[in-house]
Scaffold this motif. Structure first.
Motif, short mmCIF file in Angstrom:
data_model
loop_
_atom_site.label_atom_id
_atom_site.label_comp_id
_atom_site.label_asym_id
_atom_site.label_seq_id
_atom_site.Cartn_x
_atom_site.Cartn_y
_atom_site.Cartn_z
N GLN A 113 0.83 -1.20 0.00
CA GLN A 113 0.00 0.00 0.00
C GLN A 113 0.86 1.26 0.00
O GLN A 113 0.55 2.24 -0.69
CB GLN A 113 -0.94 -0.01 1.20
N ALA A 114 1.95 1.23 0.74
CA ALA A 114 2.87 2.37 0.75
C ALA A 114 3.50 2.57 -0.63
O ALA A 114 3.61 3.70 -1.12
CB ALA A 114 3.95 2.17 1.81
N LEU A 115 3.90 1.47 -1.26
CA LEU A 115 4.44 1.54 -2.62
C LEU A 115 3.40 2.12 -3.58
O LEU A 115 3.70 3.00 -4.39
CB LEU A 115 4.87 0.16 -3.12
N ARG A 116 2.19 1.63 -3.47
CA ARG A 116 1.12 2.08 -4.37
C ARG A 116 0.84 3.56 -4.19
O ARG A 116 0.71 4.30 -5.17
CB ARG A 116 -0.14 1.26 -4.10
N LEU A 117 0.74 4.02 -2.96
CA LEU A 117 0.49 5.44 -2.72
C LEU A 117 1.65 6.30 -3.21
O LEU A 117 1.45 7.32 -3.87
CB LEU A 117 0.25 5.71 -1.23
N THR A 118 2.86 5.89 -2.89
CA THR A 118 4.03 6.65 -3.30
C THR A 118 4.12 6.75 -4.82
O THR A 118 4.46 7.79 -5.37
CB THR A 118 5.32 6.01 -2.73
N ALA A 119 3.78 5.67 -5.50
CA ALA A 119 3.87 5.64 -6.96
C ALA A 119 2.70 6.31 -7.64
O ALA A 119 2.87 6.98 -8.67
CB ALA A 119 3.99 4.19 -7.42
N SER A 120 1.49 6.15 -7.11
CA SER A 120 0.30 6.59 -7.84
C SER A 120 -0.15 8.01 -7.52
O SER A 120 -0.84 8.63 -8.35
CB SER A 120 -0.85 5.62 -7.62
N LEU A 121 0.22 8.57 -6.38
CA LEU A 121 -0.23 9.93 -6.09
C LEU A 121 0.31 10.95 -7.09
O LEU A 121 -0.44 11.85 -7.50
CB LEU A 121 0.10 10.31 -4.65
#
Length: 177
Positions: free
Chosen positions: A130-138
């Motif tokens: 989830q941290a990877l996803r947020l960091t990448a997608s925001l």
């Protein structure tokens, strides 16, 4: 009528957050007296001038700078999470063009959580993803909103660019030099 405890609390009132500790962390230190900010003991100016975005994130999360193979793997992981579901982008299109970007960012974090099939799980592996996803997608979402506000088509992410380079590409339509 105030109690004795209320009277004591009122007599120690401090306006603002002066002297208030919100949380203690090993990740950062704000030295307000000297106008310095440190992440894991490294001055932010040093990180900004000598590290890429990906290296800095890895450093914050792992407590060490990545080796070359670790950095390649980490960049690949981030790149795979840059794209967001079309349903999420469709929601982004419904926001008023006058909406403040911070309000959009806050709202889109919640929207991403709704579309995450593991959104309620709190095990370390899921939270890392989830941290990877947020960091990448925001950055993808904010670049898309930037273009929506200008009446332009959104540009999908390019996994061959760095995180910062891709953000600029998605905003302006040209890869940075």
């Amino acid at each position: 009528m105030p109690t004795e405890n209320t009277a004591k609390a009122e007599s120690h009132f401090v306006k603002g957050l002066d002297g208030v500790i919100a949380s203690q962390t090993v990740l950062s230190l704000v030295d307000g007296a000297n106008s310095k900010l440190y992440y894991r003991g490294v001055p932010v100016e040093e990180l900004a001038s000598q590290s890429s975005f990906e290296e800095t994130v890895f450093f914050l999360w792992e407590g060490k700078f990545p080796t070359s193979p670790e950095l390649v793997a980490f960049k690949k992981q981030l790149a795979q999470y840059r794209a967001v579901p079309v349903e999420v982008l469709n929601i982004l299109k419904t926001f008023p063009k006058t909406a403040h970007p911070m309000g959009v960012l806050r709202s889109m974090v919640s929207v991403l959580g709704i579309f995450d099939k593991d959104g309620d799980k709190q095990d370390p592996e899921t939270m890392k993803r989830q941290a990877l996803r947020l960091t990448a997608s925001l950055p993808t979402l904010m670049a898309a909103f930037f273009r929506i506000r200008q009446g332009k088509e959104m540009i999908p992410p390019d996994q061959n660019l760095s995180q910062a380079g891709d953000f600029l590409y998605m905003m302006h339509g040209t890869a940075p030099a």
